[in-house]
Write an enzyme that holds these catalytic residues in place. Structure first.
Site, PDB file in Angstrom:
ATOM      1  N   CYS A 147       0.837  -1.197   0.000  1.00  0.00           N
ATOM      2  CA  CYS A 147       0.000   0.000   0.000  1.00  0.00           C
ATOM      3  C   CYS A 147       0.880   1.258   0.000  1.00  0.00           C
ATOM      4  O   CYS A 147       1.593   1.504  -0.962  1.00  0.00           O
ATOM      5  CB  CYS A 147      -1.014  -0.034   1.143  1.00  0.00           C
ATOM      6  SG  CYS A 147      -2.362   1.178   0.904  1.00  0.00           S
TER       7      CYS A 147
ATOM      8  N   HIS B 238      -3.853  -4.406   0.032  1.00  0.00           N
ATOM      9  CA  HIS B 238      -3.425  -4.988   1.305  1.00  0.00           C
ATOM     10  C   HIS B 238      -3.456  -6.507   1.185  1.00  0.00           C
ATOM     11  O   HIS B 238      -4.493  -7.134   1.397  1.00  0.00           O
ATOM     12  CB  HIS B 238      -4.337  -4.511   2.438  1.00  0.00           C
ATOM     13  CG  HIS B 238      -4.080  -3.089   2.812  1.00  0.00           C
ATOM     14  ND1 HIS B 238      -3.051  -2.726   3.642  1.00  0.00           N
ATOM     15  CD2 HIS B 238      -4.706  -1.946   2.444  1.00  0.00           C
ATOM     16  CE1 HIS B 238      -3.049  -1.414   3.783  1.00  0.00           C
ATOM     17  NE2 HIS B 238      -4.036  -0.918   3.063  1.00  0.00           N
TER      18      HIS B 238
ATOM     19  N   GLU C 256      -2.274  -8.654   3.156  1.00  0.00           N
ATOM     20  CA  GLU C 256      -2.561  -9.254   4.463  1.00  0.00           C
ATOM     21  C   GLU C 256      -4.045  -9.220   4.815  1.00  0.00           C
ATOM     22  O   GLU C 256      -4.466  -9.887   5.753  1.00  0.00           O
ATOM     23  CB  GLU C 256      -1.726  -8.555   5.545  1.00  0.00           C
ATOM     24  CG  GLU C 256      -2.213  -7.185   5.960  1.00  0.00           C
ATOM     25  CD  GLU C 256      -1.958  -6.060   4.962  1.00  0.00           C
ATOM     26  OE1 GLU C 256      -2.389  -4.933   5.248  1.00  0.00           O
ATOM     27  OE2 GLU C 256      -1.334  -6.296   3.896  1.00  0.00           O
TER      28      GLU C 256
END
Length: 195
Positions: free
Chosen positions: A77, A177, A179
Site C-alpha cells: 500500500c 493490502h 494481508e
C-alpha cells in the site's frame, strides 16, 4: 528465515505481522538498520500519509538504507507508493527506487475517492502471482496511485488502469493490502516468501 518488517511508525503493522505468523514465520518489527540489512526478506507495510511517513524514514535514516537493500523486498500500500520518485500527497519527494510519480485519483459520478474495497487484478506478470488468475479479488484502500509503466506487474482499474503491483530488481510492491485479501493475499505472501 529472518523476515524484517520495517517499523516507521506507520499503520497496518499488526495485520502484516499476524498474516506472517499464520504462515509460520516469526517476523521482527524493526527500524534497526543492521537487522534490516541482515534479514533474508524485508516487508515494508504502509497505511497513512506520504509526507509524514517520509519524515519518519528520514529521521531514522531509513531513506538512505532501503534503496541499498539487495534481498527480496515487498512494499504494501503506502509502502509501494513510497518507492516512487514523488507524490502529489503533501508534494513529497519519495525514495526514488522506482521511476513513477504518485498521483491522486480524480473522483467522478461513478468513482469516489478513496478507492476502497474489493477489486480485481489484471495483467499478472510476476512469480509473485504464481497460482493466481486474472480477475482474482484483493482489498484496496487508497486515494493515490502509481500509473501503469514498464515496472507494472499487475494492474487494477478505477476507472482507468493503475499499477496494482510493481517490480524493479529485488523490489516488489503491491498497492492492495495482501494481508487483508483472504486466500489470494495469503498466496501472494507465500510466493514472496518463496522468492
Amino acid at each position: 528465515m529472518k523476515i524484517a518488517v520495517v517499523d516507521y511508525k506507520g499503520g497496518n503493522v499488526q495485520s502484516v505481522l499476524f498474516a506472517l505468523e499464520r504462515l509460520g514465520v516469526e517476523p521482527t518489527l524493526t527500524a534497526d538498520a543492521e537487522q534490516i540489512r541482515r534479514a533474508d526478506k524485508v516487508i515494508f507495510p504502509g497505511e497513512g500519509e506520504a509526507a509524514s511517513a517520509m519524515r519518519e524514514l528520514r529521521a531514522q535514516g531509513l531513506d538512505k538504507l532501503l534503496p541499498t537493500l539487495t534481498q527480496p523486498f515487498l512494499g504494501v500500500c503506502l509502502g509501494m507508493q513510497l518507492l516512487g520518485r514523488h507524490s502529489e500527497e503533501g508534494d513529497t519527494d519519495l525514495l526514488g527506487i522506482l521511476p513513477f510519480d504518485v498521483v491522486r485519483f480524480r473522483a467522478d459520478a461513478d468513482h469516489k475517492v478513496p478507492h476502497m474495497g474489493w477489486n480485481t487484478l489484471q495483467q499478472l506478470r510476476s512469480p509473485l502471482f504464481a497460482g493466481l488468475r486474472e480477475q482474482d479479488y484483493v482489498y484496496f484502500v487508497h486515494s493515490y496511485y502509481a500509473p501503469v509503466g514498464a515496472y507494472t506487474i499487475a494492474e487494477g482499474a478505477y476507472p482507468a488502469p493503475f499499477s496494482a503491483a510493481v517490480q524493479h530488481q529485488n523490489f516488489y510492491a503491491v498497492q492492495f493490502h495482501a494481508e487483508k485479501s483472504g486466500p489470494v493475499g495469503t498466496r501472494i505472501l507465500e510466493n514472496f516468501l518463496a522468492l
